[in-house]
Design an enzyme around this catalytic site. Structure first.
Site, short mmCIF file in Angstrom:
data_model
loop_
_atom_site.label_atom_id
_atom_site.label_comp_id
_atom_site.label_asym_id
_atom_site.label_seq_id
_atom_site.Cartn_x
_atom_site.Cartn_y
_atom_site.Cartn_z
N ASN A 130 0.84 -1.20 0.00
CA ASN A 130 0.00 0.00 0.00
C ASN A 130 0.88 1.26 0.00
OD1 ASN A 130 0.67 -0.78 2.69
ND2 ASN A 130 -0.97 0.50 3.53
N GLU A 168 0.18 5.20 0.69
CA GLU A 168 -0.79 6.21 1.14
C GLU A 168 -0.42 7.59 0.61
OE1 GLU A 168 -0.90 5.83 5.41
OE2 GLU A 168 -2.22 4.08 5.28
N GLU A 172 -3.07 -4.84 -2.94
CA GLU A 172 -3.65 -5.79 -3.89
C GLU A 172 -3.75 -5.17 -5.29
OE1 GLU A 172 -4.76 -4.82 -0.92
OE2 GLU A 172 -6.17 -6.28 -0.06
ZN ZN Z 1 -8.02 -2.33 -1.38
#
Ligand code: ZN
Length: 121
Positions: free
Chosen positions: A41, A43, A54
Site C-alpha cells: 500500500n 498512502e 492488492e
Molecule cells: Zn483495497
C-alpha cells in the site's frame, strides 16, 4: 503454494508507505504463467489517492501482460487476518473468475464468497 505466496506478501508489506494509518499491507499475486507479482500500500495525504497493495500487484501484473490469475495472498504485520477492500475485490473481478483464491494468514476465501454480486457493465 500458499505458504510461498504468503511469505512474499509478508516481504512486500515491508515496502509499504503508510505514514498516516501505520497499517502496512503486502500482497503477492500468482498469475497462471507462474510468475508472482508483489505490491504494497502507498498512502497519500489526500487519502483518496491511496493505492492498496492488492491493486498495486494487479496493476503491475496487467502492465506486464498478464491476464489470468490463480490466487493472491495478503499480509500485514499489524493485523493477522485481512480481507481486501471493495475496490480491490472489484479489480479482481475484472480479471478473475469466482474461483480465484484470496489467502490470508489463517483463512482462504474465494472471490465469489467475498464479492458475490460485483458490478458488471
Ligand atoms: Zn483495497
Amino acid at each position: 503454494m500458499y505458504e510461498t505466496l504468503l511469505q512474499k506478501a509478508k516481504e512486500a508489506s515491508g515496502h509499504a508507505y503508510a505514514p498516516y494509518s501505520k497499517f502496512q499491507v503486502g500482497a503477492a499475486l500468482l498469475a497462471k504463467s507462474g510468475k508472482i507479482y508483489m505490491g504494497a500500500n502507498v498512502e497519500n495525504s489526500s487519502f483518496g489517492v491511496t493505492v492498496c497493495a492488492e491493486r498495486m500487484a494487479f496493476l503491475t501484473a496487467i502492465y506486464a501482460g498478464e491476464r489470468d490469475f490463480k490466487a493472491i495472498a495478503v499480509s500485514s504485520p499489524q493485523k493477522q487476518e485481512l480481507v481486501p477492500c471493495g475496490i480491490c475485490l472489484q479489480t479482481m473481478q475484472e480479471f478473475c473468475t469466482g474461483d480465484f483464491v484470496i489467502a490470508g494468514e489463517t483463512k482462504k476465501y474465494l472471490l465469489k464468497e467475498l464479492l458475490p454480486r460485483g458490478f458488471q457493465l
